[in-house]
Design an enzyme around this catalytic site. Structure first.
Site, PDB file in Angstrom:
ATOM      1  N   ARG A  49       0.708  -1.293   0.408  1.00  0.00           N
ATOM      2  CA  ARG A  49       0.369  -0.275   0.077  1.00  0.00           C
ATOM      3  C   ARG A  49       1.208   1.305  -0.061  1.00  0.00           C
ATOM      4  O   ARG A  49       0.559   2.144   0.499  1.00  0.00           O
ATOM      5  CB  ARG A  49      -0.774  -0.009   1.241  1.00  0.00           C
ATOM      6  N   ASP A  51       2.595   4.869  -0.492  1.00  0.00           N
ATOM      7  CA  ASP A  51       1.566   6.511   0.036  1.00  0.00           C
ATOM      8  C   ASP A  51       2.114   7.417  -0.962  1.00  0.00           C
ATOM      9  O   ASP A  51       2.593   6.657  -2.318  1.00  0.00           O
ATOM     10  CB  ASP A  51       2.464   6.821   1.202  1.00  0.00           C
ATOM     11  N   ARG A 196      11.134   5.945   4.836  1.00  0.00           N
ATOM     12  CA  ARG A 196      11.085   6.794   4.946  1.00  0.00           C
ATOM     13  C   ARG A 196      11.649   7.238   6.181  1.00  0.00           C
ATOM     14  O   ARG A 196      12.291   8.491   6.412  1.00  0.00           O
ATOM     15  CB  ARG A 196       9.784   7.608   4.622  1.00  0.00           C
TER      16      ARG A 196
END
Length: 255
Positions: A49, A51, A196
Site C-alpha cells: 500500500r 503512500d 522513509r
C-alpha cells in the site's frame, strides 16, 4: 481463476496505491480497467500500500476472473486502458489461494536523494533535493546497523496496524554517484513509513548531526521519538517484490 499482475507506476499524481475515499489511487484505475476488460466488477488485492507520491517499479496485485484470454496477454489489454504513468509489466495465472500479502515475501525499496545546492527540475518528482552536504560513507556505515532481525519500533509511523514491529533486513546500503545518493534496502517486510523514517535518520547522520553509531541507539530505544524525521515520499521507489516459496514451486514445475 486468479491472476497475478506486476505493476509499475509514477505515483506523483495519485493518493498512493490503495483505493481511498478521498482522491484517486493507482488501484482505482486498475480496477476500472479490469472491469472494462472483463465486463464485470473486478477488485484487486494489492501487495504493498504505497503512500501518496511513492513510486513503484514492481508492485503486485491479484484479481479473480473467468476468462479465455491468455494470461500473458492481459497485461497488454490493461495497458491499453491505463494512463501512461501506470503500466502492467506482466500478468500470469496463479493458484486460487495465492495472496500477495500473506505469501513469504522479500521486498526491496530504494530512496533517492539529490545532494546539491540547487535542485534539478527533471528529478523533482522522483528524488528528494537536499542542499546541505551529506557524507555518504557515514550514511553507509549507519545503514549497516540495520542488518539482521530487529525490533524496528523506532522506525514505525503512527497508524501502523501490524501485530509485531520485528522485521529482518537482508541488505542495506548507500551508494553515491556524483550528486545522487541512493539508499537500497531489502527485507522480509516493512512497517508503515519505515523506509522513509530510515532515510530521514540517515540524512541527519549524513549531515553530521549524529555519528553512525547513533543508529544502534535508535534501534535499541524502540521509540519513534528517537529516530529522525520521515523523509518526503517522492524519493521512495518500491523496486521489487519477490515470492521465494512460490517462485521455487514454479521453477520445480517447469523443470
Amino acid at each position: 481463476m486468479r491472476f497475478l499482475i506486476r505493476i509499475a507506476y509514477d505515483g506523483t499524481a495519485y493518493n498512493g496505491f490503495q483505493c481511498q475515499k478521498n482522491g484517486v489511487a493507482v488501484q482505482d484505475l486498475i480496477n476500472r480497467a479490469l472491469t472494462d476488460l472483463f465486463g464485470q466488477p473486478i477488485k484487486t488485492i494489492g501487495a504493498s500500500r504505497t503512500d501518496t507520491g511513492v513510486h513503484a517499479r514492481d508492485n503486485a496485485a491479484v484479481f479473480d476472473a473467468e476468462t479465455r484470454i491468455d494470461p500473458s496477454k492481459i497485461a497488454f489489454a490493461l495497458n491499453a486502458r491505463l494512463p501512461e504513468d501506470i503500466r502492467i509489466m506482466s500478468s500470469e495465472r496463479v493458484p486460487d489461494d495465492f495472496h500477495p500479502r500473506y505469501q513469504e515475501t522479500i521486498k526491496t525499496y530504494s530512496y533517492h536523494i539529490f545532494n546539491s545546492i540547487h535542485p534539478d527540475p527533471l528529478l523533482r518528482n522522483t528524488e528528494f533535493h537536499y542542499y546541505y552536504p551529506l557524507d555518504a560513507d557515514k550514511m553507509r556505515e549507519a545503514a549497516s546497523y540495520l542488518l539482521g532481525e530487529h525490533d524496528f519500533a523506532s522506525f514505525c509511523g503512527a497508524g501502523n496496524s501490524t501485530k509485531t514491529t520485528v522485521r529482518t533486513i537482508y541488505n542495506a546500503d548507500v551508494y553515491q554517484d556524483g550528486k545522487r545518493i541512493t539508499l537500497v534496502i531489502r527485507g522480509n517486510g516493512f512497517l508503515y513509513h519505515m523506509v522513509r523514517i530510515i532515510a530521514g535518520t540517515l540524512i541527519e547522520i549524513g549531515n553530521g548531526k549524529y555519528p553512525p553509531s547513533k543508529m544502534r541507539e535508535i534501534l535499541d530505544a524502540r521509540s519513534r521519538d528517537a529516530a529522525g524525521p520521515t523523509a518526503v515520499s517522492r524519493g521512495l521507489i518500491l523496486e521489487e517484490i519477490r515470492y521465494p516459496e512460490y517462485e521455487t514451486m514454479q521453477k520445480g514445475e517447469d523443470e
